[in-house]
Design a protein around this motif. Structure first.
Motif, PDB file in Angstrom:
ATOM      1  N   PHE A 259       0.825  -1.217   0.000  1.00 31.76           N
ATOM      2  CA  PHE A 259       0.000   0.000   0.000  1.00 31.76           C
ATOM      3  C   PHE A 259       0.858   1.266   0.000  1.00 31.76           C
ATOM      4  O   PHE A 259       0.400   2.322  -0.413  1.00 31.76           O
ATOM      5  N   PRO A 303     -16.574   0.078  -7.987  1.00 30.09           N
ATOM      6  CA  PRO A 303     -15.318  -0.626  -7.686  1.00 30.09           C
ATOM      7  C   PRO A 303     -14.077   0.136  -8.136  1.00 30.09           C
ATOM      8  O   PRO A 303     -13.047   0.114  -7.450  1.00 30.09           O
ATOM      9  N   ILE A 304     -14.215   0.827  -9.266  1.00 28.74           N
ATOM     10  CA  ILE A 304     -13.053   1.582  -9.778  1.00 28.74           C
ATOM     11  C   ILE A 304     -12.777   2.764  -8.858  1.00 28.74           C
ATOM     12  O   ILE A 304     -11.625   3.079  -8.554  1.00 28.74           O
ATOM     13  N   ALA A 306     -13.612   2.823  -5.705  1.00 29.28           N
ATOM     14  CA  ALA A 306     -13.108   2.254  -4.449  1.00 29.28           C
ATOM     15  C   ALA A 306     -11.598   2.030  -4.541  1.00 29.28           C
ATOM     16  O   ALA A 306     -10.862   2.309  -3.588  1.00 29.28           O
ATOM     17  N   LEU A 307     -11.139   1.566  -5.697  1.00 30.67           N
ATOM     18  CA  LEU A 307      -9.704   1.361  -5.898  1.00 30.67           C
ATOM     19  C   LEU A 307      -8.973   2.699  -5.860  1.00 30.67           C
ATOM     20  O   LEU A 307      -7.883   2.812  -5.292  1.00 30.67           O
ATOM     21  N   PHE A 310      -8.690   3.677  -2.315  1.00 33.23           N
ATOM     22  CA  PHE A 310      -7.688   2.807  -1.684  1.00 33.23           C
ATOM     23  C   PHE A 310      -6.289   3.403  -1.873  1.00 33.23           C
ATOM     24  O   PHE A 310      -5.509   3.511  -0.929  1.00 33.23           O
TER      25      PHE A 310
END
Lengths: 334, 212
Positions: A259, A303-304, A306-307, A310
């Protein structure tokens, strides 16, 4: 609706999408993005908002209209939009704020050790915030936050230039200030990015916009070159791997080496920013929104996004971690 | 969509002029959907993998700390962690100056213990002062949990010696003064042994299981 002559004379209005992109081809009541081919030939077009169907447009316009309202503040009033823009835009100044104590005290140790981390990460944050505006317009149809694009762009340039100056004059590398900027591949790419950011910074005002006319927009597209160069800057700085044990890139102290790998953070954020800009994707989103299938758009984009979050959260974490160390003039050795 | 263009009188215009161009546009829109679906799938996978990876953070954190030689319970937001080497350096700095001073005081006492009561007592008082300062420094030293028990024993031994030397310094004759020597020397030997234990424990790298 103004005439074509007005449009050519007033690039500022064009930038704010007050006029159609191709006024000669479209009818007078043209609404930007309504036509299926609107996205064609507009790769990286920062100015075009998403087209939408009437209910959504009404809702977006109503939010924009609500933002034009005033909040009573003491004896006077302030526009909601202004207040929101100040609140959202203030964060763009954070990287420079973190460096202020060391600048005031001319603490060369702090500047040398952490200016590249604090301002470099800050520049990355501001660039992504700047690039986030267009997808946000595409997805929400709202435009009240569009001025933030310029502000974040300016803050990006300031952070980038500060980073380069810090690296040139206070870094541990050998040689004169210019040599320090070009002797490593990653510094050379970073220097190139700063060189590209300078004309963007200088022309980021209404006067330059009017003077440059249609060339202004082309010039501003250098932002995409900077965005691309950032990939190579991070790839040469961090490599493609991540830290294992005490070797490799990305701080592994908290057990989240992957990360903390900045190239991965960049990729996670850029995937969202790039995908929503692709003309076919833009058209697909518009078409689904016109059909009233906003939930489908939401499901596809979530989802994109969310990435993106992240990756972005860890960039912010890096900025705050390194920034607070810079602020107390006790630079982190990581 | 074309219907609405026709209704609005744009059928003669560019987009609705022929089916070919609108089909191309439809195909492109469909491609957009496919691209978005593929990227969404990839993103979902990456986000889920990221969350799964995050569940192992604690264990990796321990391994990373052990690899970096971080002393347990001495993690600092400021410097990341206190490593074994950092602690060794601190320990050496602390002990070197105080032990040198103590050795000088002991030498001074040994010289005067047989001939000058006042000077011997003065040397003892100086030794007590130095020992107290050393004791205070030890109490503030950030001993990791493994080192804490021998360090506590060491501090107690030093305090016992300080008490003994205090009594010795109040002696009224050289004979009485020297009568304490055996006990003081014994306490010194105990301190020496405790110091060795602390030193050994400090210089041992923490294992993964010892990390928080």
């Amino acid at each position: 609706m103004s005439t074509t002559r007005d449009y050519e004379r007033d690039p500022y209005a064009r930038e704010h999408d007050l006029y159609p992109a191709e006024p000669d081809l479209y009818p007078a009541d043209y609404e930007s993005g309504v036509y299926p081919d609107d996205g064609l030939g507009k790769w990286g077009d920062e100015e075009e908002p998403a087209a939408d169907h009437q209910p959504r447009r009404r809702w977006s316009k109503s939010v924009d209209a609500w933002m034009e309202g005033r909040i009573k503040f003491g004896g006077t009033g302030v526009k909601r939009k202004t207040a929101a823009l100040i609140l959202l835009g203030a964060w763009g100044f954070l990287p420079l704020f973190f460096m202020l104590p060391s600048l005031f005290t001319f603490n060369t140790n702090t500047i040398g050790n952490s200016v590249d981390d604090t301002l470099g990460t800050g520049a990355m944050v501001n660039l992504f915030m700047c690039l986030l505006i267009t997808p946000a317009v595409t997805l929400t149809g709202q435009r009240w936050f569009v001025p933030l694009r310029r502000w974040y762009g300016i803050m990006f340039a300031c952070c980038g230039i500060g980073d380069a100056l810090g690296a040139a004059f206070f870094d541990d590398f050998a040689g004169n200030p210019f040599a320090k900027l070009v002797e490593h591949t990653f510094t050379l790419i970073g220097f190139l990015m700063v060189l590209l950011a300078i004309p963007l910074f200088i022309t980021s005002n209404n006067w330059a916009q009017r003077k440059l006319g249609r060339y202004w927009k082309r010039l501003q597209r250098l932002t995409y070159v900077i965005w691309g160069l950032l990939f190579f800057h991070l790839a040469t700085l961090e490599g493609f791997g991540f830290q294992r044990g005490s070797n490799g890139s990305g701080f592994a102290g908290d057990g989240d080496a992957i990360f903390h790998q900045r190239l991965y953070q960049y990729c996670a954020c850029s995937l969202f920013l790039l995908t929503i800009r692709l003309p076919p994707v833009k058209r697909w989103i518009v078409a689904r929104q016109q059909e009233g299938r906003n939930r489908l758009v939401f499901m596809a984009v979530m989802p994109i996004f969310a990435l993106f979050l992240f990756g972005f959260i860890f960039i912010i974490n890096e900025l705050i971690f390194k920034g607070t160390h810079s602020f107390v003039e006790n630079p982190s050795s990581e | 969509m074309n219907e609405s263009y026709a209704e609005r009188g744009y059928a003669r215009g560019g987009y609705a002029r022929g089916g070919q161009r609108s089909t191309k546009a439809e195909r492109s829109t469909r491609a957009g959907g496919v691209i978005l679906a593929a990227v969404a799938l990839l993103s979902s996978f990456l986000v889920l993998w990221g969350l799964y990876y995050a569940t192992g953070t604690g264990e990796r954190h321990k391994v990373a700390l052990a690899a970096a030689g971080c002393e347990p319970n001495l993690l600092s937001v400021n410097v990341g962690c206190t490593t074994v080497w950092m602690l060794e350096r601190q320990w050496t700095q602390l002990t070197t100056s105080d032990l040198q001073q103590l050795n000088a005081d002991v030498a001074d006492y040994t010289v005067n213990a047989r001939r000058n009561l006042a000077k011997a007592e003065s040397a003892l008082t100086a030794e007590v002062t130095t020992a107290k300062a050393f004791d205070r420094s030890l109490a503030q030293f950030p001993f990791p949990p493994v080192v804490a028990p021998p360090a506590k024993t060491l501090i107690q031994a030093i305090q016992a010696r300080i008490k003994l030397m205090g009594e010795q310094a109040r002696s009224s004759s050289l004979t009485q003064l020297r009568s304490f020597n055996d006990r003081v020397n014994a306490s010194g030997a105990a301190i020496q042994a405790d110091m060795t234990l602390v030193h050994k424990a400090l210089y041992t790298r923490p294992t993964v299981n010892q990390e928080p």
